[in-house]
Design a protein around this motif. Structure first.
Motif, short mmCIF file in Angstrom:
data_model
loop_
_atom_site.label_atom_id
_atom_site.label_comp_id
_atom_site.label_asym_id
_atom_site.label_seq_id
_atom_site.Cartn_x
_atom_site.Cartn_y
_atom_site.Cartn_z
N SER A 33 8.07 -7.79 -5.70
CA SER A 33 7.77 -9.06 -6.37
C SER A 33 6.30 -9.18 -6.74
CB SER A 33 8.17 -10.25 -5.46
OG SER A 33 7.42 -10.19 -4.24
N GLU A 34 5.46 -8.32 -6.08
CA GLU A 34 4.04 -8.36 -6.36
C GLU A 34 3.65 -7.48 -7.55
OE1 GLU A 34 1.82 -7.48 -2.87
OE2 GLU A 34 2.74 -9.09 -1.70
N TRP A 35 4.64 -6.82 -8.18
CA TRP A 35 4.33 -6.02 -9.35
C TRP A 35 3.78 -6.94 -10.44
CZ3 TRP A 35 9.19 -2.38 -9.91
CH2 TRP A 35 9.21 -1.49 -8.81
N ASN A 36 2.70 -6.57 -11.03
CA ASN A 36 2.04 -7.41 -12.01
C ASN A 36 1.57 -6.57 -13.20
OD1 ASN A 36 -0.21 -6.06 -11.00
ND2 ASN A 36 -0.68 -7.72 -9.55
N ALA A 37 0.81 -7.16 -14.10
CA ALA A 37 0.35 -6.46 -15.29
C ALA A 37 -0.52 -5.27 -14.92
CB ALA A 37 -0.42 -7.43 -16.18
N SER A 38 -1.33 -5.42 -13.85
CA SER A 38 -2.20 -4.31 -13.43
C SER A 38 -1.35 -3.10 -13.00
CB SER A 38 -3.09 -4.76 -12.27
OG SER A 38 -3.86 -3.68 -11.79
N PHE A 39 -0.25 -3.37 -12.31
CA PHE A 39 0.62 -2.29 -11.86
C PHE A 39 1.24 -1.56 -13.06
CE2 PHE A 39 5.00 -0.94 -11.03
CZ PHE A 39 4.80 -0.02 -10.00
N TYR A 40 1.69 -2.34 -14.05
CA TYR A 40 2.32 -1.71 -15.21
C TYR A 40 1.30 -0.91 -16.03
CZ TYR A 40 6.43 -4.49 -14.14
OH TYR A 40 7.52 -5.03 -13.51
N MET A 41 0.04 -1.42 -16.08
CA MET A 41 -1.00 -0.66 -16.78
C MET A 41 -1.29 0.66 -16.05
SD MET A 41 -2.09 -2.15 -19.55
CE MET A 41 -3.73 -1.44 -19.77
N LEU A 42 -1.27 0.60 -14.71
CA LEU A 42 -1.49 1.81 -13.91
C LEU A 42 -0.38 2.83 -14.16
CD1 LEU A 42 -3.18 3.19 -11.64
CD2 LEU A 42 -1.62 2.12 -10.00
N ALA A 43 0.86 2.37 -14.19
CA ALA A 43 2.01 3.26 -14.42
C ALA A 43 1.93 3.88 -15.81
CB ALA A 43 3.31 2.48 -14.25
N ALA A 44 1.54 3.07 -16.82
CA ALA A 44 1.46 3.59 -18.18
C ALA A 44 0.36 4.64 -18.30
CB ALA A 44 1.20 2.43 -19.16
N ALA A 45 -0.80 4.37 -17.65
CA ALA A 45 -1.90 5.35 -17.70
C ALA A 45 -1.50 6.66 -17.04
CB ALA A 45 -3.14 4.76 -17.01
N LEU A 46 -0.84 6.54 -15.88
CA LEU A 46 -0.42 7.75 -15.17
C LEU A 46 0.58 8.56 -16.00
CD1 LEU A 46 -0.54 9.42 -12.59
CD2 LEU A 46 1.27 7.98 -11.63
N LYS A 96 -9.24 -3.13 -9.58
CA LYS A 96 -9.38 -2.52 -8.26
C LYS A 96 -8.61 -1.21 -8.24
CE LYS A 96 -8.38 -3.28 -3.38
NZ LYS A 96 -7.74 -4.19 -2.37
N VAL A 97 -9.27 -0.15 -7.76
CA VAL A 97 -8.62 1.15 -7.68
C VAL A 97 -7.70 1.18 -6.47
CG1 VAL A 97 -8.96 3.63 -7.47
CG2 VAL A 97 -10.61 2.25 -8.77
N GLU A 98 -6.41 1.35 -6.72
CA GLU A 98 -5.41 1.34 -5.64
C GLU A 98 -5.32 2.75 -5.04
OE1 GLU A 98 -3.86 -1.24 -4.58
OE2 GLU A 98 -4.28 -2.72 -6.16
N LEU A 99 -6.25 3.07 -4.11
CA LEU A 99 -6.31 4.42 -3.56
C LEU A 99 -5.06 4.78 -2.77
CD1 LEU A 99 -10.05 4.62 -2.43
CD2 LEU A 99 -8.97 5.67 -4.41
N LYS A 100 -4.56 3.85 -1.93
CA LYS A 100 -3.36 4.13 -1.13
C LYS A 100 -2.16 4.37 -2.03
CE LYS A 100 -4.55 1.72 3.17
NZ LYS A 100 -4.13 0.65 4.12
#
Length: 610
Positions: A33-46, A96-100
């Protein structure tokens, strides 16, 4: 599957893997439920960087059925770089860089990408293993070539062979499995392992194997009923001309136990290239091979001289086709060596720089029954050719002789020894021409040799005939014999008798047994019959008499015999007396002269023993 469809399938599979890896990581570390725009941007970049680096490292072009550790390392590099740039992009964008999250995703990403490729290889291997009835194969040699062969056989459903075991003399590999195939033992255990694993075929997969090593391994393989083959030579594999799976049957030539003589290309080119070369007996097995090999050095003109029109025509057509893109001029001359006028005319017309004298009668029993023909061809013919060469100022004259000329017991051997004396005499009296002789043993596959005879007898169901169980002979191949003749011309200083280091003599019974096995039969099935030593034959042959031996090699595997006595006056007397002699008298005179027993020595010997 086409390249485009395969690319689309892999790209979609990888996209699913990337998204699944980051989704699973997020689920493990936080609530969906905490998935947000930042998460989707991270997935798209990866996802973007993943495909960029997979295209850059050409990972979508890899044939994964042949994948190895190298491909897995490239995957790790591509995935690592894609994650590195994804983290940098996230930091530069102010987020924020999600290192974990990235670390867990990286591990899942590597596992899923590598696992998908490995699963494809495993599934394909199982499919190939189960497709059709394939012959159980033992691979001799668990080195890089053997492993490469096993991999290709396992991954190719179209080949009829399937590897089930290795044997290798490296004790460190024993009891190990390589690609799921056990290393069952050493070469000495081949017989028991063939029986234990129910082997149909054996493939010797050691491309750098020496002749002696091959002979030792084949000896063990021959004790089984499995078909034995060998992979191509190392140089053929290195150049890519031949695949490791294009193995061939073991040939008799492979079992000589001696490495072949290599040519000194530079020295041969100096006296052959752009020169006029004449070969007598050019239609014969040795003469024709000399012509083939000489043509590689691009002489200006090659004259093919022989007595048989069919054989001369055949080699002429072959050479013109093979060397059609060169400027070599090929000429044919149908001539009889016994015709001195014709030999003079031929030599004076073509003015050769080099003559290879390969024409001769060489069949021992036939020459025993026809000594006058052996004398006319081998002695008078050689004399005519040598005199004509001297008159036309030939630079180098090379005569082919035989080990049967040493302490001859046959008419053929005696005539060749007398011919050697003629050559040595001509070298002494000629100021223009270097005359030399080349002496070697039996030639495998030449006309009249034992191998074609054995094969004919096997084709008829046997038995194979051998004269005596202890009969031994020196052997060499036709190309090797021809190379020796050509090399001798480059080494010639005048008057030498060149001798090849023939290695160990071959037992004819063992040779017959090997030919039978190579033909796909058991020795007991064909059988060997001993017929007794024929007139003029020896149990063993010699390459040099004791007083001719020189220790030093003048070229790798080539020796020069010491100069021995030349009884040229006796040769002239024999030639003068020949027209009035019967066969018995001619045999005695030839053998006496060939063994250096002159009339005075014979009378002295008689008085001593009288």
């Amino acid at each position: 599957m086409t390249y485009r469809s395969r690319l689309a399938l892999l790209a979609m599979l990888d996209s699913a893997i990337v998204l699944s890896a980051i989704s699973a990581s997020s689920w493990l570390l936080a609530s969906p439920s905490e998935w947000n725009a930042s998460f989707y941007m991270l997935a798209a970049a990866l996802l973007f960087f993943h495909h960029c680096f997979f295209f850059y490292f050409k990972l979508y072009k890899k044939a994964w059925e042949y994948a190895s550790v190298g491909e897995l390392l490239i995957i790790a590099k591509a995935v690592g770089l894609s994650f590195l740039l994804t983290g940098l992009a996230q930091g530069l964008s102010g987020g924020k860089v999600e290192l974990k999250l990235l670390a867990v995703t990286w591990m899942l990403h590597i596992l899923l990408i590598g696992g998908s490729r490995l699963c494809w290889r495993v599934l394909r291997g199982r499919f190939n293993k189960q497709s059709g009835k394939r012959k159980r194969t033992l691979i001799v040699g668990a080195g890089s070539a053997g492993i490469m062969l096993a991999r290709q056989l396992m991954n190719n459903s179209e080949t009829e062979l399937y590897p089930v075991a290795f044997v290798d003399d490296d004790a460190n590999k024993h009891m190990l499995d390589i690609m799921g195939i056990p290393v069952a033992g050493g070469v000495s255990s081949i017989v028991s392992k063939v029986r234990e694993h129910d082997i149909d075929n054996i493939v010797i997969a050691i491309p750098s194997l020496s002749k002696k090593g091959l002979y030792a391994i084949y000896t063990e393989c021959a004790k089984t009923n499995a078909k034995t083959q060998i992979i191509p030579r190392l140089e053929d594999l290195a150049t890519g001309r031949i695949s490791v799976t294009q193995f061939r049957d073991v040939q008799v030539e492979d079992l000589l136990g001696r490495e072949p003589v290599e040519l000194d290309i530079e020295s041969i080119s100096e006296y052959v290239t752009q020169k006029v070369v004449l070969v007598t007996g050019a239609g014969g097995s040795i003469g024709s091979e000399v012509c083939r090999q000489i043509s590689r050095f691009l002489p200006e003109k090659l004259v093919l001289l022989g007595h048989g029109e069919n054989s001369i025509y055949a080699i002429e057509m072959e050479l013109k086709e093979t060397f059609k893109d060169t400027n070599i001029k090929f000429y044919t001359e149908i001539a009889d060596l016994q015709d001195a006028d014709k030999m003079n005319a031929v030599m004076m017309f073509h003015r050769p720089h080099v003559v290879y004298h390969a024409a001769a009668h060489k069949h021992v029993p036939l020459m025993e029954r026809n000594p006058e023909e052996a004398f006319k061809n081998n002695v008078l013919g050689t004399l005519n050719a040598a005199r004509a060469a001297s008159k036309s100022r030939v630079e180098t004259f090379v005569m082919i002789s035989t080990d049967k000329a040493v302490n001859p017991t046959s008419v053929m051997g005696a005539t060749k020894r007398v011919a050697e004396m003629i050559i040595q005499h001509m070298d002494r009296v000629s100021s223009n021409t270097k005359f030399v002789a080349v002496r070697f043993g039996n030639v495998l596959g030449s006309r009249g040799s034992v191998i074609p005879l054995f094969k004919k007898q096997i084709a008829k169901g046997g038995p194979v005939t051998v004269t005596h169980p202890d009969m031994v002979r020196y052997f060499m191949t036709i190309p090797e014999a021809s190379r020796l003749v050509i090399q001798a011309g480059a080494l010639a200083r005048g008057g030498e008798i060149f001798v090849l280091d023939m290695g160990e003599p071959v037992n004819i019974t063992e040779l017959a047994q090997n030919v039978i096995r190579m033909s796909g039969f058991a020795v007991d099935e064909i059988g060997i019959e001993y017929t007794g030593i024929r007139p003029g034959e020896k149990l063993f042959e010699e390459m040099l008499k004791a007083d001719e031996v020189m220790e030093k090699q003048v070229y790798p595997k080539i020796y020069i015999g010491k100069a021995s006595a030349i009884f040229y006056e006796e040769i002239e007397a024999l030639i003068a007396d020949f027209p009035g002699m019967n066969q018995a008298e001619l045999k005695v005179r030839l053998l006496d002269l060939g063994n250096h027993i002159v009339p005075s020595a014979r009378s002295e010997l008689a008085s001593v023993t009288g």
